[in-house]
Scaffold this active site. Sequence first.
Site, PDB file in Angstrom:
ATOM      1  N   SER A  50      36.274  66.014  33.515  1.00  0.00           N
ATOM      2  CA  SER A  50      36.154  66.144  32.062  1.00  0.00           C
ATOM      3  C   SER A  50      35.034  67.121  31.740  1.00  0.00           C
ATOM      4  O   SER A  50      35.079  68.265  32.167  1.00  0.00           O
ATOM      5  CB  SER A  50      35.926  64.770  31.416  1.00  0.00           C
ATOM      6  OG  SER A  50      35.970  64.864  30.014  1.00  0.00           O
ATOM      7  N   THR A  51      33.994  66.676  31.043  1.00  0.00           N
ATOM      8  CA  THR A  51      32.916  67.575  30.610  1.00  0.00           C
ATOM      9  C   THR A  51      32.288  68.287  31.807  1.00  0.00           C
ATOM     10  O   THR A  51      31.826  67.647  32.746  1.00  0.00           O
ATOM     11  CB  THR A  51      31.832  66.780  29.860  1.00  0.00           C
ATOM     12  OG1 THR A  51      32.446  65.963  28.878  1.00  0.00           O
ATOM     13  CG2 THR A  51      30.835  67.717  29.203  1.00  0.00           C
ATOM     14  N   MET A  82      32.356  62.759  31.105  1.00  0.00           N
ATOM     15  CA  MET A  82      31.827  61.653  30.309  1.00  0.00           C
ATOM     16  C   MET A  82      32.847  60.519  30.253  1.00  0.00           C
ATOM     17  O   MET A  82      34.047  60.759  30.207  1.00  0.00           O
ATOM     18  CB  MET A  82      31.529  62.155  28.892  1.00  0.00           C
ATOM     19  CG  MET A  82      30.702  61.222  28.039  1.00  0.00           C
ATOM     20  SD  MET A  82      30.327  61.981  26.433  1.00  0.00           S
ATOM     21  CE  MET A  82      29.341  63.391  26.950  1.00  0.00           C
ATOM     22  N   HIS A 114      40.348  67.082  31.240  1.00  0.00           N
ATOM     23  CA  HIS A 114      40.442  66.780  29.810  1.00  0.00           C
ATOM     24  C   HIS A 114      40.283  68.066  29.012  1.00  0.00           C
ATOM     25  O   HIS A 114      39.210  68.650  28.969  1.00  0.00           O
ATOM     26  CB  HIS A 114      39.360  65.784  29.395  1.00  0.00           C
ATOM     27  CG  HIS A 114      39.531  64.432  30.012  1.00  0.00           C
ATOM     28  ND1 HIS A 114      38.490  63.550  30.151  1.00  0.00           N
ATOM     29  CD2 HIS A 114      40.626  63.805  30.518  1.00  0.00           C
ATOM     30  CE1 HIS A 114      38.933  62.435  30.721  1.00  0.00           C
ATOM     31  NE2 HIS A 114      40.227  62.572  30.960  1.00  0.00           N
ATOM     32  N   ASP A 147      37.273  57.379  32.501  1.00  0.00           N
ATOM     33  CA  ASP A 147      38.648  57.680  32.882  1.00  0.00           C
ATOM     34  C   ASP A 147      38.704  58.050  34.360  1.00  0.00           C
ATOM     35  O   ASP A 147      37.946  58.894  34.828  1.00  0.00           O
ATOM     36  CB  ASP A 147      39.192  58.828  32.029  1.00  0.00           C
ATOM     37  CG  ASP A 147      40.674  59.074  32.264  1.00  0.00           C
ATOM     38  OD1 ASP A 147      41.383  58.128  32.655  1.00  0.00           O
ATOM     39  OD2 ASP A 147      41.123  60.218  32.044  1.00  0.00           O
TER      40      ASP A 147
END
Length: 353
Positions: free
Chosen positions: A176-177, A295, A202, A298
């Site tokens: 993600s991030t 973050m 993401h 997930d």
Amino acid sequence: MVDKIKVLIVDDSALVRQALQHMLSSADDIEVVGTAQDPYVAVEKMKKVLPDVITLDVEMPRMDGVTFLKKLMQQHPIPVVICSSLVGDGTLTHIKALEAGAVDIILKPQMGTKQFFFDSQVQICDAIRAASKARPKKLFRPATVPVKHNADVMLAKRHSTAMAETTDKVIVIGASTGGTEAIKDVLIKMPLNCPGIVIVQHMPEGFTRSFAQRLNSLCEINVKEACNGDPVLRGQALIAPGNKHTILKRSGARYYVEVKDGPLVSRHRPSVDVLFRSAAKYAGSNALAAILTGMGDDGAEGMLELKESGAWTCAQDEASSVVYGMPKEAYERGGALQQYPLNKIAEELLRKA
């Protein structure tokens, strides 16, 4: 004396920041009070000087501009002019930016940015002046917190034992991030004979295709945005498309992906948990999994299912993560067998393949 319009420029390109700052600063009634390469830096700048207008790019590594715009409008509305190469008329990004509260949208070219700002000085300065008079409305979050679904809404857990060891290995990766650069670091080290790779990063719809194209131009292996029914092949990585879940399936000895709609899982679509559960179900001990910077949580439950199915699993370590959220959750819940610095993950995946 009339107060100048205070502008904050947010763009990950140093060239764009410099050109836009030079152009805006030449107007008598506009003052550039800061520049930032991403929304996180922008927030720190805004703590010192609150701008009247923000110019905002869309595609940035740590947080995309539309997500930042939504957060801004929910917490402290400030007029925003989107300035991006991804916001042509009628594009989904254009629509989403307007829905999120952008006052105006300027389409900048892929090439010749410096000349574009020189030629468009009057248009852009007028857009800034008009935006400074706008009074953006605060966006309200839903009154109720949405249900946090798990992967059960997309597919059932594995019930049988892991697949036979004779089938090909397959690599699954979630991030993600900070993941765009982390994924690049992993894929750029993959040789053409590496196992097939399926990735969930993401990202909003519309970004994953350009992300895959960029990686394809940098890597030895082939990289593409996944389409429904795509085979998982050696020397190729498939990137889950934004706003679609991507599921690993198996037919005989052949792996392929199913790309489909569905509810948010772990508050994401695509969801790492969905990909990881499908890998546990259809690849089992033939799967190799890595969870990278990001973050939230997930992928943590899915990675635990992968480990329990006999797969080899690992997580990016804290020191090399932009955000040590998803890797931490996966490791602390027991899903990740090992933690490695980012520059070692490709090596370890290949060693275990």
